[in-house]
Write an enzyme that holds these catalytic residues in place. Sequence first.
Site, PDB file in Angstrom:
ATOM      1  N   LYS A   1      -3.539   3.491  -2.691  1.00  0.00           N
ATOM      2  CA  LYS A   1      -4.759   4.163  -2.981  1.00  0.00           C
ATOM      3  C   LYS A   1      -4.756   5.374  -2.135  1.00  0.00           C
ATOM      4  CE  LYS A   1      -7.611  -0.053  -3.263  1.00  0.00           C
ATOM      5  NZ  LYS A   1      -8.826  -0.708  -2.544  1.00  0.00           N
TER       6      LYS A   1
ATOM      7  N   ASP B   1       0.859  -1.062   0.276  1.00  0.00           N
ATOM      8  CA  ASP B   1       0.056  -0.122   0.002  1.00  0.00           C
ATOM      9  C   ASP B   1       0.803   1.191  -0.066  1.00  0.00           C
ATOM     10  OD1 ASP B   1      -2.287  -1.516  -0.127  1.00  0.00           O
ATOM     11  OD2 ASP B   1      -2.768  -0.968   2.092  1.00  0.00           O
TER      12      ASP B   1
ATOM     13  N   MET C   1     -10.771   7.311   7.835  1.00  0.00           N
ATOM     14  CA  MET C   1     -10.798   7.864   6.574  1.00  0.00           C
ATOM     15  C   MET C   1     -12.261   8.817   6.671  1.00  0.00           C
ATOM     16  SD  MET C   1     -10.325   4.323   4.542  1.00  0.00           S
ATOM     17  CE  MET C   1     -11.463   3.487   5.855  1.00  0.00           C
TER      18      MET C   1
END
Length: 494
Positions: A55, A33, A170
């Site tokens: 991402k 990641d 998030m």
Amino acid sequence: MTVYLVGAGPGDPGLMTARALELIALADVIIHDRLIPVSALDGARADAQLIYAGKQGGGEQVPQAEITRLLVEHGRVADIVVRLKGGDPFVFGRGGEEAEALVEAGIDFQVVPGVTAGIAASAYAGIPVTHRDLASSVAFLTGHEDPDKPGSALDWAALAAFPGTLVVYMGVRHLQAIAARLIAAGRAADEPAAVVQSGTLPGQRTLVATLATIAARASEARIGAPAIAIFGPVTALHGQLRWLERRPLHGVSVAVTRAREQGSRLAERLQALGAAVILAPVIRTKSLPGPPPDLGSYDLICFTSPTGVEALFERLDAAGLDARAFPGSERTRVAAIGPATARALAARGIRADIVPAQAVGEALAEALAGLPVARALVARAREARDVVPESLRAHGAEVDVVAVYETVVEPLDEQTLEAVAGTDYITFTAASTVRNFLAAAGGAQAWLARGSARPRVVSIGPVTSAELRAQGLSPDIEAQSHDIDGLVDALVSA
């Protein structure tokens, strides 16, 4: 053949598990990641295939379908595949979906949990997510649900009534809507709230407000991802328990120009004190081959750096020798230029007899001046100054200088130079680091012309400072003790 779904933790490399580091070192393929520690892949094999699958909210994406395809494809042919994910793979990491795909493809998998940001970032901000008097429960929720869902899967009424701490992952881009929904569902508007950006990293920022004002305050402060939000009475403890922000170099950025193998150790020291470190090595050390000297033929053996100690012992090791090659007679003395060199000798089982207070050649020469020395060995770098051997010869000694290593220039790219230019301090630990850095920067004038907000220059001692001045760059700070401990102390005191 096994795929390992591995949690890399929240960002601080020290929070990676021993099992995660072990698997990274063994892996044939690592699919990683964006939000993994910067040094997470340092221990990977040189022949390992590293595949970026990051991402970023609102930014570039590697689609989950493509990540799953890569896991299945490599999982069928490679012995060890590591899927390295920030935080914990099963806490908002889509690890469950990836595990399902592996089961469906008939591929063995294992899960290695990681420290999740909801716990770690909160703790680093001095906010305990549970507390005997303030919160007996904690709930983790996502602020970024699947956009293809027909509606929210979160029960806002239940969350508003939840009698504990809410931790939102998030959610920084949707903070206004999240807070509004909770307040509309009955959660107190004046409840303490916090946002922690870049949790566990040197640049961590914590903002405390109320549930009603947290979104506006975060926007004003330009808080961005990665960040978590924390709602509940425990957030009020931040002011009392914010241990990370009390470290002496918190919020300070430092560029380290020494050789990577040595710079990493200095970086660790600085990071432990809270600094954000940019590694910009402009030299590397290279051991020089050759036979080991006959140490028993000298009555003085001098070392002028820790690297010299390691390089000489490499020669001894290649010849099947060890510390027993040093004469046991009281006639032979061992001298170290400073405490760091003495520690390197001690680690090899040799106690230095002479260690001057200041780690410079002049101090060592002065410390040796009164000794009766007939024959001396100086183990050093190829390009080192001749202060020590010349002083010994002036006092009647026969001196053999053995170059056991050399320093080689490491080029710096423009991206690294720009990163260094944005730091608060730049450190120089030798004259060679000064020359090579300024050569990479186009000279002192070109470096100074990059802007008025250039980093302050920190020198390890007078020899390095003299080179800085000779090159047209004045030191702002010089360490009082001319070693790494002194350099760190100088930064803390600045």
